[in-house]
Write a protein that holds these residues in place. Structure first.
Motif, short mmCIF file in Angstrom:
data_model
loop_
_atom_site.label_atom_id
_atom_site.label_comp_id
_atom_site.label_asym_id
_atom_site.label_seq_id
_atom_site.Cartn_x
_atom_site.Cartn_y
_atom_site.Cartn_z
N GLY A 84 0.79 -1.22 0.00
CA GLY A 84 0.00 0.00 0.00
C GLY A 84 0.83 1.27 0.00
N MET A 85 2.15 1.14 0.22
CA MET A 85 3.03 2.31 0.19
C MET A 85 3.76 2.36 -1.15
N LYS A 86 3.90 3.55 -1.69
CA LYS A 86 4.56 3.74 -2.99
C LYS A 86 5.85 4.52 -2.80
N TYR A 87 6.93 4.01 -3.39
CA TYR A 87 8.23 4.67 -3.33
C TYR A 87 8.32 5.75 -4.40
N LEU A 88 8.73 6.95 -3.98
CA LEU A 88 8.95 8.05 -4.91
C LEU A 88 10.44 8.38 -4.91
N PRO A 89 11.16 8.04 -5.97
CA PRO A 89 12.62 8.30 -6.00
C PRO A 89 12.97 9.76 -5.79
N LEU A 90 12.12 10.64 -6.29
CA LEU A 90 12.31 12.08 -6.08
C LEU A 90 10.92 12.71 -5.98
N ALA A 91 10.45 12.82 -4.75
CA ALA A 91 9.10 13.32 -4.53
C ALA A 91 9.01 14.80 -4.89
N PRO A 92 7.91 15.23 -5.51
CA PRO A 92 7.74 16.65 -5.85
C PRO A 92 7.79 17.53 -4.60
N ALA A 93 8.36 18.71 -4.74
CA ALA A 93 8.54 19.60 -3.60
C ALA A 93 7.22 19.96 -2.93
N ASN A 94 6.14 20.07 -3.72
CA ASN A 94 4.85 20.48 -3.15
C ASN A 94 4.24 19.42 -2.24
N MET A 95 4.78 18.20 -2.29
CA MET A 95 4.26 17.13 -1.44
C MET A 95 4.88 17.14 -0.04
N PHE A 96 5.89 17.97 0.16
CA PHE A 96 6.54 18.06 1.47
C PHE A 96 6.03 19.30 2.20
N MET A 97 5.72 19.13 3.46
CA MET A 97 5.24 20.25 4.27
C MET A 97 6.43 21.06 4.77
N GLU A 98 6.55 22.29 4.29
CA GLU A 98 7.76 23.07 4.56
C GLU A 98 7.85 23.54 6.01
N TYR A 99 6.76 23.42 6.78
CA TYR A 99 6.85 23.77 8.20
C TYR A 99 7.57 22.69 9.01
N ALA A 114 13.93 11.35 -1.74
CA ALA A 114 13.07 10.18 -1.98
C ALA A 114 12.10 10.07 -0.82
N SER A 115 10.96 9.45 -1.06
CA SER A 115 9.98 9.32 0.01
C SER A 115 8.99 8.22 -0.31
N TYR A 116 8.07 8.00 0.64
CA TYR A 116 6.98 7.05 0.46
C TYR A 116 5.67 7.74 0.76
N ILE A 117 4.66 7.44 -0.07
CA ILE A 117 3.30 7.86 0.24
C ILE A 117 2.39 6.65 0.12
N CYS A 118 1.26 6.72 0.78
CA CYS A 118 0.27 5.65 0.69
C CYS A 118 -0.50 5.79 -0.61
N GLU A 119 -0.75 4.67 -1.30
CA GLU A 119 -1.56 4.71 -2.51
C GLU A 119 -2.75 3.75 -2.45
N SER A 120 -2.72 2.80 -1.50
CA SER A 120 -3.83 1.87 -1.32
C SER A 120 -3.82 1.38 0.12
N LYS A 121 -4.75 0.53 0.48
CA LYS A 121 -4.86 0.05 1.85
C LYS A 121 -3.53 -0.53 2.34
N ILE A 122 -3.14 -0.14 3.52
CA ILE A 122 -1.86 -0.56 4.10
C ILE A 122 -2.01 -1.92 4.76
#
Length: 396
Positions: A84-99, A114-122
């Protein structure tokens, strides 16, 4: 009310990661460049882990780890193994919370990530850390098995950094649903670790310390985010992850303010803002707290430490090679004990001292490249931790 748990944590403890030998870093580079096989990398990992285990023994450290030599980053192990987690080799900047303090630092240096986001049931369909525990069991004596420490990724790791992008709203309606499935996965992992013989786990969580950082709190407020409610969500997530955990398994929680390669830190601020929630609401046995510099604040928040929990004071820097003064370390432990003794639940100084252990403030290589210390510096820092503990406690 649970009883105070010690051994583990040990009077002289450490956070987990150790400085990687050059031969290991070179072999991992070759593997990433497809110049060697996984088996060849495993051989070097196993050989260097054997040496690291022996070094810990010789230094007097009892909470044996593999130095995290089989990881690139300290938080590896959970989300890279969850369905259910998707690997992003280079996640877009807008997906990171700058705070989030570490995100702000990455953006300031124009670093991608690089990062991981959920794309389906974990769902947990394979183990996170069992293989690492079994590997350590194979090279340690039976009497050491209960002391082996497995360091574990914080359950909210990718949630905080990605905010509304952490999961699709058609997969999970809200944070509680998302963390409910994560909790089931952690519960299963903890159950399997226990069955394998593990009795000592430690969550590594710089994110909770970020809730002490004024920069993050004001940044969240500017975006209309209720940071108090979010912290409540994370406290619930921890307690759900730990539901049904065995009574004789020690669970620790490590907080720091960042320990990226070369020892870079990301945030500042004392534990005052979160002390009551940290010590009274999260169902762990002990706290490994960064306390090597002023950026961690004073010992005053320790006045809220309950009598049934212990604190491992991270007084020794893992970022710098210079050895701390042992007499000053001993004084700081006694200073902390006096704060605890005169706290919200008064107790004798002897009782307070019994609740304290010491360690370096963080790992020596949260990132594979590690801090600006050598392998010899690492050994000397651990030896100093042990020598200091023996100067204070008869059971060290």
């Amino acid at each position: 009310m649970s009883v105070l748990r010690l051994n583990p944590p040990f009077r002289a403890d450490h956070i987990g990661s150790l400085k990687r030998p050059a031969v290991l870093l070179q072999k991992r580079k070759e593997f990433e460049e497809k110049k060697c096989t996984r088996e060849e990398l495993n051989t070097v990992e196993d050989a260097t882990i054997r040496e690291a285990v022996q070094m810990q023994r010789e230094a007097g450290i009892k909470s044996i780890t593999d130095g995290e030599f089989k990881r690139q980053m300290f938080y590896d192990g959970v989300f890279n193994n969850l369905d259910g987690m998707k690997y992003l080799p280079l996640a877009p900047a807008n997906m990171f919370m700058e705070y989030v303090p570490d995100i702000a630092a990455f953006k300031a240096h124009e670093l991608g990530a690089a990062s991981y986001i959920c794309e389906s049931k974990i769902k947990r369909t394979k183990a996170f850390y069992i293989e690492q525990y079994e590997s350590l069991k194979a090279i340690t004596a039976p009497e050491e098995h209960k002391n082996i420490k497995i360091t574990i990724c914080a359950p909210e790791w990718f949630h905080l950094r990605h905010g509304p992008h952490a999961y699709p709203k058609d997969v999970y309606k809200n944070d509680d649903e998302y963390f409910a499935d994560i909790a089931v996965a952690y519960q299963a992992e903890i159950k399997e670790l226990y069955a394998a013989g593990c009795r000592n786990i430690q969550f590594d969580d710089p994110l909770l310390a970020y809730f002490c950082a004024e920069s993050m709190l004001t940044g969240m407020e500017a975006r209309g985010i209720d940071h108090a409610a979010l912290l409540e969500t994370y406290v619930r997530a921890y307690n759900d992850c730990l539901k049904g955990r065995p009574a004789d398994m020690t669970v620790g929680l490590h907080l720091c303010r960042g320990n990226f390669k070369d020892g870079v830190h990301f945030s500042e601020g004392g534990y005052d803002r979160i002390a009551i929630k940290l010590f009274h609401e999260i169902n762990v046995d002990c706290y490994y707290l960064e306390y090597d510099t002023d950026r961690a604040g004073s010992f005053e928040p320790l006045r809220f430490l309950p009598k049934n929990k212990s604190v491992v004071l991270g007084l020794i820097s893992s970022k710098l090679p210079k050895l701390e003064d042992k007499a000053e370390l001993v004084k700081r432990v006694h200073d902390a004990a006096e704060v605890i003794a005169s706290g919200a639940e008064p107790r004798s100084k002897e009782e307070a001292l019994n609740q304290i252990c010491i360690s370096p403030q963080c790992g020596f290589a949260s990132h594979a490249e590690g801090n600006l210390v050598t392998e010899d510096d690492t050994r000397r820092k651990l030896e100093l931790t042990v020598e200091t503990a023996r100067a204070i406690w008869s059971d060290a």
